[in-house]
Design an enzyme around this catalytic site. Structure first.
Site, mmCIF file in Angstrom:
data_model
loop_
_atom_site.group_PDB
_atom_site.id
_atom_site.type_symbol
_atom_site.label_atom_id
_atom_site.label_comp_id
_atom_site.label_asym_id
_atom_site.label_seq_id
_atom_site.Cartn_x
_atom_site.Cartn_y
_atom_site.Cartn_z
ATOM 1 N N LYS A 117 35.568 44.817 54.336
ATOM 2 C CA LYS A 117 35.418 43.359 54.432
ATOM 3 C C LYS A 117 36.295 42.772 55.530
ATOM 4 O O LYS A 117 35.925 41.776 56.151
ATOM 5 C CB LYS A 117 35.715 42.697 53.087
ATOM 6 C CG LYS A 117 34.605 42.917 52.063
ATOM 7 C CD LYS A 117 34.698 41.948 50.902
ATOM 8 C CE LYS A 117 33.583 42.190 49.905
ATOM 9 N NZ LYS A 117 33.746 41.396 48.673
ATOM 10 N N LYS A 199 21.434 50.809 51.379
ATOM 11 C CA LYS A 199 21.320 50.191 50.068
ATOM 12 C C LYS A 199 20.771 48.763 50.200
ATOM 13 O O LYS A 199 21.098 48.062 51.164
ATOM 14 C CB LYS A 199 22.728 50.135 49.451
ATOM 15 C CG LYS A 199 22.747 50.091 47.946
ATOM 16 C CD LYS A 199 24.164 50.141 47.426
ATOM 17 C CE LYS A 199 24.437 48.911 46.604
ATOM 18 N NZ LYS A 199 25.800 48.769 46.133
ATOM 19 N N LYS A 202 22.471 41.923 49.302
ATOM 20 C CA LYS A 202 22.219 40.487 49.376
ATOM 21 C C LYS A 202 22.691 39.905 50.703
ATOM 22 O O LYS A 202 22.358 38.780 51.038
ATOM 23 C CB LYS A 202 22.852 39.754 48.187
ATOM 24 C CG LYS A 202 24.291 40.032 47.932
ATOM 25 C CD LYS A 202 24.686 39.451 46.573
ATOM 26 C CE LYS A 202 26.108 39.838 46.218
ATOM 27 N NZ LYS A 202 26.474 39.489 44.854
#
Ligand code: TRP
Length: 335
Positions: A117, A199, A202
């Site tokens: 992140k 994967k 969102k």
């Protein structure tokens, strides 16, 4: 005879950063109802974690309410389970701070999610992002959870939670239950419809890559029809057929059919028919949840009442743990 055996306590939380994807649904949410029948379950919306990445206030507010309503729509019973919103229970932040002081900088810096992140949001590598795992540890330890269902990306956070709990228990006396990963029915791992080696996420910028639980049947159909496959045109599971393997996994999860049965069903048929069947199976699976969600959203007073009562029940348990911790740490307590 009354069953007095203590059930295992299982805690699950989900961030309200978007409508859950089909991946979140098949991998976790779909199993929550059964899980709550077998265990003493606590569910929460992790809004404090959500602000480690910049959120638009109105959107965060709306999505938190919607995520809460969606949990009820999944069939979770707010009278039998504790369902709440993290920021409504101040003990999470309070214990989170204390646990920061029992966690080494080096251990937190090793978290792969923090590293990922930080790279992704290089303009906002805030202290909250760094302390994300200690807040998550607080979420879990406050309720003395026996089990936590975690996907691969959260496994490391559960491990650090166990380390922190063991350290605290060792430094003082047994205070926290050491949580274990919950191994339930494993759902399919759902991959992106546009790049089936990745994967389903969102945060994918390609709107055709991810299906969302609240997508209209029309949109779901369209997304599956444009799913990336291969040129073999035979429905069977094999290495390198990532697109078809993914669709087979989804279809299997929604219909309960195994791969042999699916191959037999589509023997001699093309991918077009198969994609439509997969979309229909997904629509049939999510439709009852969507209908119930729309019903619940009409009665905001009911949702608010549930959230308020959920927070009260959660707070009662959380406070017992926090009080013990504060005493052990040596805070001056005045009656
Ligand atoms: N970090 C989790 C996720 O993004 C959400 C979460 C927050 C959580 N607190 C938790 C999950 C406690 C399990 C237990 O998926």
């Amino acid at each position: 005879m009354e069953n007095t055996e203590r059930k295992d306590r299982v805690l699950s939380m989900i961030q309200p950063t978007s409508v859950p994807t089909l991946g979140n649904y098949l991998g976790a949410l779909k199993n929550w109802k059964q899980m709550s029948a077998d265990n003493d379950c606590i569910f929460a919306v992790a809004d404090l974690h959500a602000i480690t990445v910049r959120q638009e206030p109105a959107k965060l507010r709306k999505q938190s309410l919607e995520m809460y309503a969606l949990m009820i729509a999944l069939g979770l019973d707010p009278d039998k389970n504790i369902i709440f919103v993290q920021s409504h229970v101040p003990q999470h932040s309070q214990l989170g701070w204390i646990l920061n002081c029992y966690t080494q900088f080096g251990e937190a810096a090793r978290m792969t999610q923090f590293k990922d992140k930080s790279a992704k949001h290089a303009d906002n590598v805030n202290v909250g992002l760094f302390a994300y795992p200690t807040l998550m540890a607080a979420d879990i330890l406050l309720y003395q959870a026996d089990y936590v269902p975690v996907g691969a990306d959260q496994k490391q956070h559960l491990e650090i939670t166990r380390d922190i709990a063991e350290r605290f228990n060792g430094a003082y006396s047994p205070t926290f239950t050491i949580p274990k990963p919950y191994i339930g029915k494993t759902g399919a791992k759902v991959m992106s419809l546009q790049d089936p080696t990745k994967k389903m996420s969102k945060s994918d910028t390609n709107p055709k890559a991810s299906v969302y639980v609240l997508d209209t049947p029309d949109d779901i159909m369209k997304k599956f029809k444009s799913a990336v496959t291969d040129s073999e045109a035979r429905v069977h599971y094999a290495d390198g057929k990532d697109g078809i393997n993914n669709l087979m996994g989804i279809y299997s999860c929604c219909t309960g059919k195994n791969f042999d049965e699916i191959e037999a069903e589509f023997d001699g048929k093309g991918y077009g028919d198969f994609k439509i069947a997969v979309a229909e199976s997904v629509i049939a699976d999510v439709k009852p949840v969507q209908d119930r969600f729309n019903e619940i959203m009409k009665d905001k007073a009911y949702v608010e009442k549930c959230a308020k009562e959920g927070a009260e029940k959660a707070s009662y348990i959380a406070n017992k743990t926090l009080t013990k911790v504060m005493k052990k740490v040596g805070f001056w307590q005045v009656k």
